[in-house]
Design an enzyme around this catalytic site. Sequence first.
Site: not given
Ligand code: PEP
Ligand code: MG
Length: 559
Positions: A188, A295, A430, A453-454, A464, A501
């Site tokens: 993050h 977020r 996710e 990402n998740d 990650r 996203c």
């Molecule tokens: C993701 O997981 O891709 C996402 C957009 O949420 P975050 O990165 O805040 O976990």
């Molecule tokens: Mg996420």
Amino acid sequence: MISIQGKGVSTGVAIGPLYYYQRAKSTIRRYEVENTEAEWERFKAAQAKAIEQLSELAEKAREEAGDEAAMLFETHQMMAEDLDYEEAIQGLINDNKLNAEAAVTDTAAQFAEMFASMDDAYMQARAADVKDVSGRIIGILTGVVQGGIDSPVPVILAADDLAPSETVQLDKSKILGFITEGGSGSSHTAILARTMGIPAIIGVGDQLKPEYEGREVIIDGSTGNVVVDADEATKSYLLKKLEEQKKTQEMLNLLKGQPNVTKDGQSVRIYCNIGSPDDVPAVLSNDAGGVGLFRSEFLYLNCDDYPTEDYQFEAYKKVLSDMGDKEVIIRTLDIGADKQIGYFDLPHEENPAMGNRALRICLNRPEIFHTQLRALYRASAFGHLGIMFPMVTSVWEVKEAKKMCERVKAELNAEGKPFSSDVSIGIMIETPAAVLMSDRLAKEVDFFSCGTNDLTQYTLACDRQNADLGRFYNPHHPAVLRALKMVCDNAHKNGVWVGICGELGADLELTETFLSIGIDELSVSPRAVLPLRQKVRETTVADVREKLVGDLLSDENAI
Ligand code: PEP
Ligand code: MG
């Protein structure tokens, strides 16, 4: 000249003095003082500085989020000047000959305990306030700065690593770039750097030495190169790159006002990811169509106690009204995993990424969810809101979350408080479970937003946050891309739109693939909007669709 190689995670060249992030020390030195009068003066000076800081913060909060938000800092200000509090500290300095920081620490503990033992909930909540105010005064006394930076000029900020809670509290106007020893590109902190449009380099290890502090540093976020005391040739090369960067931006600016449409007429919406109402100007200046992911947990990370309904309402209202009639999708609290907040008091977990996080916390602690949803629905009267739930794995979770939305709407109706009847509801995709259940989940919602990402982390069983897993954490993996296609197909069969996203949305190598499988929306950091628009406008989907969709399923690509 010293050249250091790391990994660039947010592009751009930046030049400035190197500054090491100052983290609050957890242990306070305790010693006997001889001159108690001088020690008392030392406390009074720190107290005055704290009050000045708090009044500045109150003004900032008032401008950004209204009177309710400012009140928190005003309460802290009053607490810092409270006579009983002062007297207790003076007693410890004069009678016990205690140094000021230890006297403040002990007084804070005593007052916090007293507040916590009261029956009144309002007074109980003051325990956190007194600790917070005291932390600020101790920070001033020990020379550790709140917000991590005490420099009159903007700096290149270096740190071993930065937690999301530390990153959100930084004074952004003071940061030209980031360098961290550790970290991963999908953490993050890296995401926040991209959202803020600040060049960032991670993973420099111990090559960057504290003794370089104050020296001139140039960082190149596209190559991951850090140069300390650059020689003339290197400096002029990198400054030229900075100039080119500005020229490229001028070219991209010509795309403002143009539609995101391919040569053969396929449209895609390009929205932005944000973490705070402060990010909205960048969304608008980059001509994004909306906010695809706010977020909301960053609001919580920025507070020392649960943000109240009114505090949240002001922040959401600000984003919605600043965005005018453009859509704003606010994700409900996604705390847990790397985004830890002390006041949530979450028990230690062996596997926090797979533990009590996001929607799971909201469903387990409905009072927190209830407050947030009330703030969101009240804010919906001021713009075009979508609400999105993170980390979904099962249909029942979505049903339960929607039930809470219905309860909140009924309450607001009964109270005569206005809200929009047109709030769309979506979920993040996710987890592999959400992908496999997407046909069924689509029947419950208006939209899907793929959090790649998740989704990459859970599909590939690959943390990650773990920088050592570099090449195993591969968002281009066909398993991830096939998952996206499956989600698109299931969504479209059920009349639901699909966005991305996660960071992958801005990956120009995959734009044609996303268009080919029919992604409807890409939500990216503000700086990525115009390059993405350019890419879309250069593409003819009909020429590539068959091959790219075929590639997703072909044997050769089964890496
Ligand atoms: C993701 O997981 O891709 C996402 C957009 O949420 P975050 O990165 O805040 O976990
Ligand atoms: Mg996420």
